[in-house]
Motif scaffolding. Structure first.
Motif, PDB file in Angstrom:
ATOM      1  N   GLY A 340      -3.297 -36.379  39.625  1.00  0.00           N
ATOM      2  CA  GLY A 340      -4.302 -35.871  38.698  1.00  0.00           C
ATOM      3  C   GLY A 340      -5.292 -34.950  39.371  1.00  0.00           C
ATOM      4  N   GLY A 341      -5.424 -33.737  38.850  1.00  0.00           N
ATOM      5  CA  GLY A 341      -6.304 -32.737  39.446  1.00  0.00           C
ATOM      6  C   GLY A 341      -5.545 -31.521  39.920  1.00  0.00           C
ATOM      7  N   GLU A 342      -4.209 -31.650  40.009  1.00  0.00           N
ATOM      8  CA  GLU A 342      -3.383 -30.499  40.358  1.00  0.00           C
ATOM      9  C   GLU A 342      -2.897 -29.855  39.067  1.00  0.00           C
ATOM     10  OE1 GLU A 342      -0.414 -31.842  43.035  1.00  0.00           O
ATOM     11  OE2 GLU A 342      -1.871 -32.476  44.549  1.00  0.00           O
ATOM     12  N   SER A 343      -3.117 -28.560  38.918  1.00  0.00           N
ATOM     13  CA  SER A 343      -2.870 -27.852  37.667  1.00  0.00           C
ATOM     14  C   SER A 343      -1.403 -27.842  37.276  1.00  0.00           C
ATOM     15  CB  SER A 343      -3.377 -26.411  37.797  1.00  0.00           C
ATOM     16  OG  SER A 343      -3.128 -25.667  36.616  1.00  0.00           O
ATOM     17  N   ASP A 344      -1.162 -27.798  35.957  1.00  0.00           N
ATOM     18  CA  ASP A 344       0.193 -27.661  35.424  1.00  0.00           C
ATOM     19  C   ASP A 344       0.612 -26.196  35.342  1.00  0.00           C
ATOM     20  OD1 ASP A 344       0.573 -30.427  34.930  1.00  0.00           O
ATOM     21  OD2 ASP A 344      -0.578 -30.270  33.089  1.00  0.00           O
ATOM     22  N   GLY A 345      -0.354 -25.293  35.291  1.00  0.00           N
ATOM     23  CA  GLY A 345      -0.033 -23.875  35.160  1.00  0.00           C
ATOM     24  C   GLY A 345      -1.269 -23.079  34.808  1.00  0.00           C
ATOM     25  N   THR A 346      -1.212 -21.788  35.049  1.00  0.00           N
ATOM     26  CA  THR A 346      -2.378 -20.929  34.839  1.00  0.00           C
ATOM     27  C   THR A 346      -2.558 -20.542  33.375  1.00  0.00           C
ATOM     28  OG1 THR A 346      -3.440 -18.838  35.467  1.00  0.00           O
ATOM     29  CG2 THR A 346      -1.042 -18.828  35.338  1.00  0.00           C
ATOM     30  N   SER A 347      -3.809 -20.385  32.988  1.00  0.00           N
ATOM     31  CA  SER A 347      -4.133 -19.911  31.642  1.00  0.00           C
ATOM     32  C   SER A 347      -4.329 -18.395  31.623  1.00  0.00           C
ATOM     33  CB  SER A 347      -5.405 -20.595  31.133  1.00  0.00           C
ATOM     34  OG  SER A 347      -6.496 -20.360  32.012  1.00  0.00           O
ATOM     35  N   ASP A 348      -4.142 -17.740  32.768  1.00  0.00           N
ATOM     36  CA  ASP A 348      -4.271 -16.289  32.876  1.00  0.00           C
ATOM     37  C   ASP A 348      -3.007 -15.634  32.322  1.00  0.00           C
ATOM     38  OD1 ASP A 348      -4.549 -13.642  33.533  1.00  0.00           O
ATOM     39  OD2 ASP A 348      -4.703 -13.948  35.704  1.00  0.00           O
ATOM     40  N   SER A 349      -3.111 -15.047  31.144  1.00  0.00           N
ATOM     41  CA  SER A 349      -1.937 -14.487  30.475  1.00  0.00           C
ATOM     42  C   SER A 349      -1.341 -13.293  31.202  1.00  0.00           C
ATOM     43  CB  SER A 349      -2.288 -14.094  29.034  1.00  0.00           C
ATOM     44  OG  SER A 349      -3.334 -13.127  29.016  1.00  0.00           O
ATOM     45  N   SER A 350      -2.068 -12.723  32.169  1.00  0.00           N
ATOM     46  CA  SER A 350      -1.536 -11.575  32.922  1.00  0.00           C
ATOM     47  C   SER A 350      -0.765 -12.005  34.163  1.00  0.00           C
ATOM     48  CB  SER A 350      -2.686 -10.648  33.337  1.00  0.00           C
ATOM     49  OG  SER A 350      -3.536 -11.292  34.288  1.00  0.00           O
ATOM     50  N   ALA A 351      -0.774 -13.283  34.483  1.00  0.00           N
ATOM     51  CA  ALA A 351      -0.106 -13.784  35.683  1.00  0.00           C
ATOM     52  C   ALA A 351       1.410 -13.804  35.499  1.00  0.00           C
ATOM     53  CB  ALA A 351      -0.606 -15.186  36.015  1.00  0.00           C
ATOM     54  N   VAL A 352       2.136 -13.597  36.588  1.00  0.00           N
ATOM     55  CA  VAL A 352       3.599 -13.567  36.548  1.00  0.00           C
ATOM     56  C   VAL A 352       4.168 -14.888  36.045  1.00  0.00           C
ATOM     57  CG1 VAL A 352       5.693 -13.370  37.951  1.00  0.00           C
ATOM     58  CG2 VAL A 352       3.757 -11.844  38.372  1.00  0.00           C
ATOM     59  N   ARG A 353       3.561 -15.998  36.460  1.00  0.00           N
ATOM     60  CA  ARG A 353       4.067 -17.318  36.083  1.00  0.00           C
ATOM     61  C   ARG A 353       3.346 -17.891  34.859  1.00  0.00           C
ATOM     62  NH1 ARG A 353       3.770 -21.045  41.166  1.00  0.00           N
ATOM     63  NH2 ARG A 353       5.123 -22.390  39.921  1.00  0.00           N
ATOM     64  N   TYR A 354       2.663 -17.048  34.117  1.00  0.00           N
ATOM     65  CA  TYR A 354       1.992 -17.538  32.909  1.00  0.00           C
ATOM     66  C   TYR A 354       3.005 -18.044  31.906  1.00  0.00           C
ATOM     67  CZ  TYR A 354      -0.423 -17.505  28.414  1.00  0.00           C
ATOM     68  OH  TYR A 354      -0.923 -17.858  27.179  1.00  0.00           O
ATOM     69  N   ASP A 355       2.756 -19.219  31.377  1.00  0.00           N
ATOM     70  CA  ASP A 355       3.588 -19.808  30.339  1.00  0.00           C
ATOM     71  C   ASP A 355       2.726 -19.978  29.096  1.00  0.00           C
ATOM     72  OD1 ASP A 355       4.920 -21.973  28.731  1.00  0.00           O
ATOM     73  OD2 ASP A 355       6.362 -21.871  30.379  1.00  0.00           O
ATOM     74  N   SER A 356       3.243 -19.597  27.959  1.00  0.00           N
ATOM     75  CA  SER A 356       2.444 -19.618  26.727  1.00  0.00           C
ATOM     76  C   SER A 356       1.909 -21.007  26.397  1.00  0.00           C
ATOM     77  CB  SER A 356       3.283 -19.098  25.554  1.00  0.00           C
ATOM     78  OG  SER A 356       4.430 -19.909  25.346  1.00  0.00           O
ATOM     79  N   PHE A 357       2.566 -22.071  26.896  1.00  0.00           N
ATOM     80  CA  PHE A 357       2.064 -23.422  26.643  1.00  0.00           C
ATOM     81  C   PHE A 357       0.694 -23.631  27.283  1.00  0.00           C
ATOM     82  CE2 PHE A 357       6.383 -24.237  25.376  1.00  0.00           C
ATOM     83  CZ  PHE A 357       6.269 -25.233  24.418  1.00  0.00           C
ATOM     84  N   CYS A 358       0.423 -22.878  28.356  1.00  0.00           N
ATOM     85  CA  CYS A 358      -0.870 -23.005  29.036  1.00  0.00           C
ATOM     86  C   CYS A 358      -1.960 -22.200  28.341  1.00  0.00           C
ATOM     87  CB  CYS A 358      -0.735 -22.563  30.497  1.00  0.00           C
ATOM     88  SG  CYS A 358       0.468 -23.548  31.439  1.00  0.00           S
ATOM     89  N   GLY A 359      -1.598 -21.489  27.276  1.00  0.00           N
ATOM     90  CA  GLY A 359      -2.565 -20.749  26.487  1.00  0.00           C
ATOM     91  C   GLY A 359      -2.788 -21.353  25.117  1.00  0.00           C
ATOM     92  N   LYS A 360      -2.118 -22.467  24.840  1.00  0.00           N
ATOM     93  CA  LYS A 360      -2.250 -23.103  23.523  1.00  0.00           C
ATOM     94  C   LYS A 360      -3.661 -23.664  23.328  1.00  0.00           C
ATOM     95  CE  LYS A 360       2.562 -24.261  22.519  1.00  0.00           C
ATOM     96  NZ  LYS A 360       2.607 -23.827  21.110  1.00  0.00           N
ATOM     97  N   PRO A 361      -4.068 -23.859  22.077  1.00  0.00           N
ATOM     98  CA  PRO A 361      -5.428 -24.350  21.803  1.00  0.00           C
ATOM     99  C   PRO A 361      -5.752 -25.689  22.454  1.00  0.00           C
ATOM    100  CG  PRO A 361      -4.435 -23.465  19.804  1.00  0.00           C
ATOM    101  CD  PRO A 361      -3.346 -23.506  20.828  1.00  0.00           C
ATOM    102  N   ASP A 362      -4.745 -26.539  22.673  1.00  0.00           N
ATOM    103  CA  ASP A 362      -5.029 -27.849  23.254  1.00  0.00           C
ATOM    104  C   ASP A 362      -4.913 -27.871  24.776  1.00  0.00           C
ATOM    105  OD1 ASP A 362      -2.290 -27.649  23.463  1.00  0.00           O
ATOM    106  OD2 ASP A 362      -1.835 -29.301  22.090  1.00  0.00           O
ATOM    107  N   ALA A 363      -4.744 -26.690  25.399  1.00  0.00           N
ATOM    108  CA  ALA A 363      -4.668 -26.600  26.859  1.00  0.00           C
ATOM    109  C   ALA A 363      -6.043 -26.238  27.434  1.00  0.00           C
ATOM    110  CB  ALA A 363      -3.643 -25.550  27.279  1.00  0.00           C
ATOM    111  N   PHE A 364      -6.412 -26.859  28.535  1.00  0.00           N
ATOM    112  CA  PHE A 364      -7.707 -26.627  29.182  1.00  0.00           C
ATOM    113  C   PHE A 364      -7.754 -25.212  29.758  1.00  0.00           C
ATOM    114  CE2 PHE A 364     -10.917 -26.765  32.420  1.00  0.00           C
ATOM    115  CZ  PHE A 364     -11.801 -27.774  32.067  1.00  0.00           C
ATOM    116  N   LYS A 365      -8.874 -24.532  29.542  1.00  0.00           N
ATOM    117  CA  LYS A 365      -9.046 -23.170  30.057  1.00  0.00           C
ATOM    118  C   LYS A 365     -10.447 -23.018  30.647  1.00  0.00           C
ATOM    119  CE  LYS A 365      -6.282 -21.581  26.152  1.00  0.00           C
ATOM    120  NZ  LYS A 365      -6.415 -22.853  25.415  1.00  0.00           N
ATOM    121  N   PRO A 366     -10.602 -22.291  31.735  1.00  0.00           N
ATOM    122  CA  PRO A 366      -9.531 -21.664  32.509  1.00  0.00           C
ATOM    123  C   PRO A 366      -8.835 -22.670  33.423  1.00  0.00           C
ATOM    124  CG  PRO A 366     -11.630 -21.186  33.543  1.00  0.00           C
ATOM    125  CD  PRO A 366     -11.941 -21.938  32.277  1.00  0.00           C
ATOM    126  N   SER A 367      -7.581 -22.380  33.755  1.00  0.00           N
ATOM    127  CA  SER A 367      -6.810 -23.222  34.663  1.00  0.00           C
ATOM    128  C   SER A 367      -6.096 -22.353  35.683  1.00  0.00           C
ATOM    129  CB  SER A 367      -5.771 -24.049  33.896  1.00  0.00           C
ATOM    130  OG  SER A 367      -6.383 -25.037  33.097  1.00  0.00           O
TER     131      SER A 367
END
Length: 389
Positions: A340-367
């Motif tokens: 717990g405390g290690e991120s699941d993925g970035t919320s930066d939509s411009s990042a190469v590894r950005y996944d849309s699930f990390c931009g959903k309304p129920d995802a913590f931002k910024p990550s």
């Protein structure tokens, strides 16, 4: 995954072919022999590994609220699995084995298949499809060499989260079709090479919202069982790991998504039901069917908009502490697999590894990127812990 630490690297010992046995001061006086036909978590306590302990201790130093800091400090003493998710990160293993007492079991996640996590972007790995030989010789073989050097230490290993479940539900995706043969052969190879007397293994089986759908239970069990048999039915495989890095409740009734429009097609509305029903399917398919369940971040329910939302769920809290007291025969233990405390993925939509699930309304931002330390998220997990810290 996770950031590097020079303090750990200073003590890192490169894996080699040397048969020399090395033991930590508190290790058992004789070689450990785990009976995988029994629940070893009744005998051993999940070890609080030093890598995560250092992450937590650094995080505590950044917390200005004394009360919150005191609660956060307690997390360092809770057993958690160490993730080996790149070849380089094998360096983390041996230093972390120097303080494992005889009555502890060291939790380890093996996670570096070629074309890893074929249905997501955030957790894509370093090895490309087709690099199976590198996976075998540079990753699995090196881990096995280290484990053989520590025969007096007990290990519990989770094998390749998300891999085989993806072949059950996401095989329509080209990336998963391309990864399929490597997944099956790679997992079977890992099961063979890590089938050591001081090791008990659990093969990842997703969670109730994934393979728990009525139409997925039998195909899912058959997929796992086929790989298990192709590995030679290794004696040290105990069963499955569920809810790894997940959010599902253990026995919430009715389940979090029991009122969804499609709930009638999923009878596994919590992980307890999933362990029972998928366990029965595994038994029919000819594979060991006991389970460990990740309760590291499932302390708060009702947060997700959909069952499949997996990225840095906002409002989450640490869950049930590691324990063998599950009250269910097929459930060996509650464990903290995801640190717990290690991120699941970035919320930066411009990042190469950005996944849309990390931009959903129920995802913590910024990550930050997957695996990087996420201070704000860690503090939230502490605040919302259930049971409270």
């Amino acid at each position: 995954m996770k950031f590097s630490k020079s303090a750990l690297l200073t003590f890192a010992v490169a894996a080699s072919a040397s048969p020399t046995k090395r033991q930590s001061p508190g290790a058992c006086p004789s070689p450990v022999r785990l009976d995988a036909s029994t629940n070893v978590f009744r005998q051993y306590t999940l070890h609080p590994n030093s890598f995560y302990r250092e992450e937590v201790e650094l995080a505590v130093q950044q917390i200005s609220d004394p009360s919150l800091a005191a609660k956060a400090a307690k997390v360092a003493d809770i057993g958690t699995f160490l993730w080996l998710d790149t070849i380089k990160n094998i360096e983390r293993l041996e230093p972390a084995l120097q303080d494992v007492p005889c009555d502890h079991i060291f939790g380890l996640v093996v996670y570096d298949l070629p074309g890893r996590d074929c249905a997501a972007k955030a957790s894509n790995g370093e090895l490309k499809v087709g690099e199976l030989n590198r996976y075998k010789t540079e990753f699995i073989d090196k881990i096995a060499e280290i484990l053989k050097r520590y025969p007096n230490t007990a290990f519990a290993i989770v094998i390749e989260p998300d891999s085989l479940p993806n072949l059950v539900t996401n095989i329509d995706q080209t990336s998963c079709q391309q990864s399929a043969s490597g997944y099956r052969e790679g997992v079977a190879y890992a099961l063979r090479q890590l089938n050591l007397p001081n090791v008990v293994m659990y093969l990842d089986a997703g969670h109730g919202g994934w393979l728990g759908w009525d139409s997925n239970l039998k195909p899912g069990a058959e997929e796992l069982a086929k790989v298990y048999k192709n590995a030679g039915s290794p004696s040290q495989l105990r069963g499955i790991a569920t809810n790894v890095a997940g959010w599902n409740a253990w026995d919430l009734t009715p389940g979090e998504f029991s009122r969804a429009s499609d709930a009638q097609w999923n009878s596994c509305q919590n992980e307890k039901l999933y362990v029972e029903k998928f366990g029965a399917a595994l038994r029919s398919a000819g594979m060991p069917n006991h389970a460990i369940i990740d309760t590291g971040r499932n302390g708060v329910q009702g947060l997700r908009e959909e069952w499949g939302n997996w990225c840095n769920v906002n409002g989450a809290g640490f869950g049930i502490r590691p324990s063998a007291n599950t009250g269910a025969e097929l459930a060996d233990a509650f464990v903290w697999v995801k640190p717990g405390g290690e991120s699941d993925g970035t919320s930066d939509s411009s990042a190469v590894r950005y996944d849309s699930f990390c931009g959903k309304p129920d995802a913590f931002k910024p990550s930050p990127e997957a695996g990087q330390w996420h201070q704000a998220y860690f503090e939230m997990l502490v605040r919302n812990a259930n049971p409270a810290l």
